[in-house]
Design a protein around this motif. Structure first.
Motif, PDB file in Angstrom:
ATOM      1  N   ASP A  93      -7.247  12.205   1.755  1.00  0.00           N
ATOM      2  CA  ASP A  93      -5.798  12.138   2.978  1.00  0.00           C
ATOM      3  C   ASP A  93      -6.035  10.678   3.516  1.00  0.00           C
ATOM      4  OD1 ASP A  93      -6.661  14.920   2.810  1.00  0.00           O
ATOM      5  OD2 ASP A  93      -7.836  14.355   4.371  1.00  0.00           O
ATOM      6  N   ARG A  94      -6.900   9.886   3.073  1.00  0.00           N
ATOM      7  CA  ARG A  94      -6.827   8.585   3.573  1.00  0.00           C
ATOM      8  C   ARG A  94      -6.065   7.518   3.074  1.00  0.00           C
ATOM      9  NH1 ARG A  94     -11.646   4.985   5.665  1.00  0.00           N
ATOM     10  NH2 ARG A  94     -11.942   6.862   6.666  1.00  0.00           N
ATOM     11  N   GLU A  95      -5.950   7.656   1.467  1.00  0.00           N
ATOM     12  CA  GLU A  95      -5.262   7.032   0.275  1.00  0.00           C
ATOM     13  C   GLU A  95      -3.790   7.468   0.584  1.00  0.00           C
ATOM     14  OE1 GLU A  95      -8.461   6.074  -2.988  1.00  0.00           O
ATOM     15  OE2 GLU A  95      -7.323   8.038  -2.896  1.00  0.00           O
ATOM     16  N   ALA A  96      -3.683   8.684   0.741  1.00  0.00           N
ATOM     17  CA  ALA A  96      -1.889   9.436   0.764  1.00  0.00           C
ATOM     18  C   ALA A  96      -1.465   9.142   2.140  1.00  0.00           C
ATOM     19  CB  ALA A  96      -1.952  10.803   0.344  1.00  0.00           C
ATOM     20  N   GLY A  97      -2.206   8.500   3.166  1.00  0.00           N
ATOM     21  CA  GLY A  97      -2.187   7.588   4.832  1.00  0.00           C
ATOM     22  C   GLY A  97      -1.586   6.703   4.261  1.00  0.00           C
ATOM     23  N   TRP A  98      -2.628   6.124   3.709  1.00  0.00           N
ATOM     24  CA  TRP A  98      -2.226   4.360   3.667  1.00  0.00           C
ATOM     25  C   TRP A  98      -0.216   4.576   2.710  1.00  0.00           C
ATOM     26  CZ3 TRP A  98      -2.286   0.791   6.699  1.00  0.00           C
ATOM     27  CH2 TRP A  98      -3.604   1.208   7.265  1.00  0.00           C
ATOM     28  N   ILE A  99      -0.419   5.690   1.363  1.00  0.00           N
ATOM     29  CA  ILE A  99       0.892   5.056   0.524  1.00  0.00           C
ATOM     30  C   ILE A  99       2.059   5.946   1.352  1.00  0.00           C
ATOM     31  CG2 ILE A  99       1.997   6.744  -0.869  1.00  0.00           C
ATOM     32  CD1 ILE A  99      -1.015   6.462  -2.622  1.00  0.00           C
ATOM     33  N   TYR A 100       1.856   6.481   2.188  1.00  0.00           N
ATOM     34  CA  TYR A 100       2.808   7.144   3.054  1.00  0.00           C
ATOM     35  C   TYR A 100       3.113   6.418   4.462  1.00  0.00           C
ATOM     36  CZ  TYR A 100       5.021   9.372   7.428  1.00  0.00           C
ATOM     37  OH  TYR A 100       5.501   9.541   8.198  1.00  0.00           O
ATOM     38  N   GLY A 101       2.109   4.795   5.164  1.00  0.00           N
ATOM     39  CA  GLY A 101       2.530   4.284   5.316  1.00  0.00           C
ATOM     40  C   GLY A 101       3.110   2.829   5.157  1.00  0.00           C
ATOM     41  N   VAL A 102       2.479   2.431   3.918  1.00  0.00           N
ATOM     42  CA  VAL A 102       3.185   1.312   3.040  1.00  0.00           C
ATOM     43  C   VAL A 102       3.947   1.636   2.560  1.00  0.00           C
ATOM     44  CG1 VAL A 102       2.724   0.262   1.314  1.00  0.00           C
ATOM     45  CG2 VAL A 102       1.119   0.829   2.742  1.00  0.00           C
ATOM     46  N   PHE A 103       4.886   2.760   1.777  1.00  0.00           N
ATOM     47  CA  PHE A 103       6.295   3.224   2.198  1.00  0.00           C
ATOM     48  C   PHE A 103       7.405   3.092   3.457  1.00  0.00           C
ATOM     49  CE2 PHE A 103       9.214   6.570   2.775  1.00  0.00           C
ATOM     50  CZ  PHE A 103      10.534   5.912   2.090  1.00  0.00           C
ATOM     51  N   GLY A 104       6.916   2.729   4.959  1.00  0.00           N
ATOM     52  CA  GLY A 104       7.202   2.800   5.670  1.00  0.00           C
ATOM     53  C   GLY A 104       7.826   1.019   5.711  1.00  0.00           C
ATOM     54  N   LEU A 105       6.603   0.665   5.202  1.00  0.00           N
ATOM     55  CA  LEU A 105       6.292  -0.978   6.183  1.00  0.00           C
ATOM     56  C   LEU A 105       7.553  -1.608   5.062  1.00  0.00           C
ATOM     57  CD1 LEU A 105       5.144  -3.342   7.424  1.00  0.00           C
ATOM     58  CD2 LEU A 105       3.417  -3.505   5.299  1.00  0.00           C
ATOM     59  N   LEU A 106       7.130  -1.277   3.273  1.00  0.00           N
ATOM     60  CA  LEU A 106       8.080  -1.893   2.680  1.00  0.00           C
ATOM     61  C   LEU A 106       9.435  -1.643   2.660  1.00  0.00           C
ATOM     62  CD1 LEU A 106       5.714  -1.540  -0.607  1.00  0.00           C
ATOM     63  CD2 LEU A 106       6.533  -3.138   0.500  1.00  0.00           C
ATOM     64  N   SER A 107      10.372  -0.801   3.159  1.00  0.00           N
ATOM     65  CA  SER A 107      11.353  -0.057   3.267  1.00  0.00           C
ATOM     66  C   SER A 107      11.738  -1.290   4.382  1.00  0.00           C
ATOM     67  CB  SER A 107      11.664   1.339   3.982  1.00  0.00           C
ATOM     68  OG  SER A 107      10.865   2.319   3.149  1.00  0.00           O
ATOM     69  N   SER A 108      11.238  -2.021   5.492  1.00  0.00           N
ATOM     70  CA  SER A 108      11.369  -2.675   6.515  1.00  0.00           C
ATOM     71  C   SER A 108      11.363  -3.933   5.456  1.00  0.00           C
ATOM     72  CB  SER A 108       9.947  -3.159   7.720  1.00  0.00           C
ATOM     73  OG  SER A 108      11.142  -3.137   8.293  1.00  0.00           O
ATOM     74  N   LEU A 109      10.252  -3.920   5.138  1.00  0.00           N
ATOM     75  CA  LEU A 109      10.536  -5.435   4.341  1.00  0.00           C
ATOM     76  C   LEU A 109      11.408  -6.085   3.179  1.00  0.00           C
ATOM     77  CD1 LEU A 109       6.696  -6.531   3.657  1.00  0.00           C
ATOM     78  CD2 LEU A 109       7.953  -6.916   5.299  1.00  0.00           C
ATOM     79  N   VAL A 110      11.551  -4.731   2.144  1.00  0.00           N
ATOM     80  CA  VAL A 110      13.008  -4.794   1.522  1.00  0.00           C
ATOM     81  C   VAL A 110      13.847  -5.443   1.807  1.00  0.00           C
ATOM     82  CG1 VAL A 110      13.703  -3.818  -0.014  1.00  0.00           C
ATOM     83  CG2 VAL A 110      11.829  -3.629  -0.584  1.00  0.00           C
ATOM     84  N   ALA A 427       2.056   2.412  10.840  1.00  0.00           N
ATOM     85  CA  ALA A 427       0.357   2.560  11.951  1.00  0.00           C
ATOM     86  C   ALA A 427       0.294   3.693  11.972  1.00  0.00           C
ATOM     87  CB  ALA A 427       0.405   2.451  12.944  1.00  0.00           C
ATOM     88  N   THR A 428       0.755   4.592  11.354  1.00  0.00           N
ATOM     89  CA  THR A 428       1.210   6.401  11.321  1.00  0.00           C
ATOM     90  C   THR A 428       0.289   6.873  10.243  1.00  0.00           C
ATOM     91  OG1 THR A 428       2.560   6.630  12.675  1.00  0.00           O
ATOM     92  CG2 THR A 428       2.055   8.454  11.458  1.00  0.00           C
ATOM     93  N   GLY A 429       0.313   6.543   8.675  1.00  0.00           N
ATOM     94  CA  GLY A 429       0.059   6.302   7.798  1.00  0.00           C
ATOM     95  C   GLY A 429      -1.791   5.577   8.297  1.00  0.00           C
ATOM     96  N   GLY A 430      -2.019   5.287   8.155  1.00  0.00           N
ATOM     97  CA  GLY A 430      -3.604   4.993   8.672  1.00  0.00           C
ATOM     98  C   GLY A 430      -4.262   5.567   9.307  1.00  0.00           C
ATOM     99  N   ILE A 431      -3.790   6.033  10.196  1.00  0.00           N
ATOM    100  CA  ILE A 431      -4.359   6.033  12.019  1.00  0.00           C
ATOM    101  C   ILE A 431      -4.509   7.855  10.911  1.00  0.00           C
ATOM    102  CG2 ILE A 431      -4.036   7.593  13.901  1.00  0.00           C
ATOM    103  CD1 ILE A 431      -2.460   5.004  15.502  1.00  0.00           C
ATOM    104  N   SER A 432      -2.915   9.031  10.617  1.00  0.00           N
ATOM    105  CA  SER A 432      -3.605  10.149   9.771  1.00  0.00           C
ATOM    106  C   SER A 432      -4.730  10.321   8.884  1.00  0.00           C
ATOM    107  CB  SER A 432      -1.907  10.350   9.346  1.00  0.00           C
ATOM    108  OG  SER A 432      -1.659  12.189   9.395  1.00  0.00           O
ATOM    109  N   GLY A 433      -4.613   9.443   7.873  1.00  0.00           N
ATOM    110  CA  GLY A 433      -5.938   9.548   7.142  1.00  0.00           C
ATOM    111  C   GLY A 433      -6.983   9.956   7.734  1.00  0.00           C
TER     112      GLY A 433
END
Length: 509
Positions: A93-110, A427-433
């Motif tokens: 759950d935690r790994e999937a949540g962080w992947i979801y969250g980092v996906f959103g963060l990288l969309s911003s950084l890119v 934030a949601t990805g980390g909190i969710s997992g």
């Protein structure tokens, strides 16, 4: 900017000047002053706006079609992403949540990295390149069984493609419409996005029940097995191919007046450093970033629908829980509520701050319904309250974001401005997992405490309306609304809150 003053004006005399028999009839009025579809008397009516919208260039309708396809592909994937990662690749759950969250963060950084490139490339080239990258990425996501390739697609391919294409769709609406039709055009744009999300949820539910064992594809002598989740992903991939074709048909034009032909838009080319500096030195940019940052807590509830609700419902009610149908209630309600909210806003002329504050409060308070009960009824009530709030704040915030963006610098402005939006995903990805593992563990029902989980989520989201209410006098300025449909409302609100001394001081500045 359009000038709505008629060439010939006619005003009926007052009763003190003319008798009842002398008052001119509609037939006696000059032809130029009768309320035709193009006259100023109908300029701000919904019927008149829609008539003008139908005469917009074909690019507007291509943008609408691309928004439908891209939104379906995105939302249908987001509904199943955390389940897809956990069930097919064994992520926790935690790994999937962080992947979801980092996906959103990288969309911003890119987006920060390619924002200036988007401004230099223009709408057409950026959409063609972005839709091509999205298509290739989604093909890989459907066919690969390697967790490394899947994570690479989620953290590289999709963010790059989305950064090049998605922001330009909203700015296409701005360029292909004139001032009096822009509010209606953005309402339709937002409705289309939510209609696609609704169809994505319904399609997900149908595929999950019709193809529980997946589907075997026979191509020559080769056999490809598509799991339930990959079938849904393949539908979004097909729509990406259609979007790639539509992007090739778009012209680089801009609508200046509704009664004139579109003009060629000349791209303002400059170095990335110069473009970024130009945007960063504008005070209105920082004010809008502050507004977007305040809405992070509120936006987190929208993201919890993707990252938290599917696993929560399947663990509390079994694998056949209709989480996709419950989530799709949100876009279904938005389709009906946004046009009503638009008409309501035009009728009562509330300042934009009222809509943002009330809508933000409703969207932030919705998790507390799930903190009371674990039933389907509580989940539905939470979605309904969330949707009521979203229908009030989201279209206003969406329209304002492109209104304040400098012409020709939309790519950089939105890339820099959307950082808080994607931070909500991180934030949601980390909190969710973390929350799911702690309060709704998959293999230990005795340790579950879902009511407390949703109460904590609700308390975190309530930070947004509190900050918005406290800081709205700092964030909202009249000059940021210059030329937008919201200017009159914000001017009315600020003048109503000032005394004579304040107005005199403002005039001196």
């Amino acid at each position: 900017m359009e000038n709505f003053e008629p060439a010939v004006t006619w005003s009926p005399p007052s009763r003190s000047q003319t008798s009842a028999d002398e008052v001119p009839s509609a037939a006696a009025a000059p032809a130029a002053a009768r309320p035709t579809e193009d006259s100023p008397l109908r300029a701000n009516t919904t019927t008149g706006q829609f008539g003008r919208l139908m005469r917009c260039p074909r690019e507007l309708w291509f943008v609408y079609a691309m928004k439908m396809g891209e939104s379906f592909a995105y939302f249908s994937m987001s509904f199943i992403l955390v389940l897809f990662l956990s069930e097919e690749y064994g992520f926790s759950d935690r790994e999937a949540g962080w992947i979801y969250g980092v996906f959103g963060l990288l969309s911003s950084l890119v987006g920060l990295c390619v924002g200036s490139a988007v401004d230099n490339l223009g709408v057409r080239a950026s959409l063609v390149l972005g839709s091509t990258i999205l298509t290739v990425s989604r093909v890989l996501l459907c066919l690969t069984y390697s967790s490394h390739i899947t994570v690479a697609v989620l953290l590289v391919g999709l963010p790059v493609g989305a950064s090049l294409g998605i922001p330009l769709l909203s700015h296409g609406v701005r360029r292909y419409t004139s001032e009096p039709t822009r509010a209606l055009a953005f309402s339709i744009f937002y409705v289309i996005m939510n209609l696609a999300a609704f169809l994505g949820g319904v399609t997900s539910n149908i595929i999950r029940h019709q193809y529980k064992k997946g589907l075997d594809l026979h191509i020559g002598n080769a056999v490809f097995h598509l799991t339930t989740y990959r079938i849904l992903l393949s539908v979004g991939t097909c729509l990406s191919v259609v979007n790639m074709s539509l992007a090739c048909c778009i012209r680089e034009i801009v609508v200046v007046r509704h009664d004139a032909q579109p003009e060629e838009f000349k791209t303002r080319r400059a170095s990335p450093v110069q473009i970024t500096y130009e945007v960063l030195t504008q005070a209105r940019f920082w004010r809008y970033c502050g507004l977007a940052a305040i809405f992070v807590g509120c936006r987190m509830n929208l993201r919890h629908m993707d990252a938290t609700l599917p696993k929560y419902l399947t663990r509390m009610h079994g694998p056949d829980a209709p989480y996709d149908l419950i989530i799709s209630l949100n876009p279904m309600l938005i389709v009906g509520l946004v046009p009503l909210a638009t008409v309501f806003a035009e009728h009562i002329q509330w300042p934009i701050t009222h809509f943002l504050q009330i809508g933000c409060f409703l969207s932030s308070v919705c998790p507390f319904a799930l903190a009371v009960s674990t039933s389907y009824t509580a989940a539905v009530c939470s979605i309904v309250v969330l949707s009521l709030g979203e229908a009030m704040w989201s279209p206003k915030l969406y329209e304002y974001s492109v209104t304040v963006a400098p012409e020709g610098r939309e790519g950089t402005f939105i890339a820099l401005d959307t950082a808080p939006v994607f931070l909500s995903k991180l934030a949601t990805g980390g909190i969710s997992g973390t929350m799911l593992e702690r309060f709704v563990p998959r293999d230990d029902p005795e340790r579950r405490n879902p009511l407390l989980m949703w109460a904590i989520i609700g308390c975190l989201s309530m930070i947004s309306p509190i900050l918005l209410w406290s800081l709205h006098h700092i964030i909202f300025r009249i000059e940021d609304y210059r030329g937008s449909g919201s200017q009159r409302a914000i001017v009315h609100q600020q003048h109503a809150s000032k005394g004579p001394a304040d107005e005199a001081a403002g005039a001196s500045q």
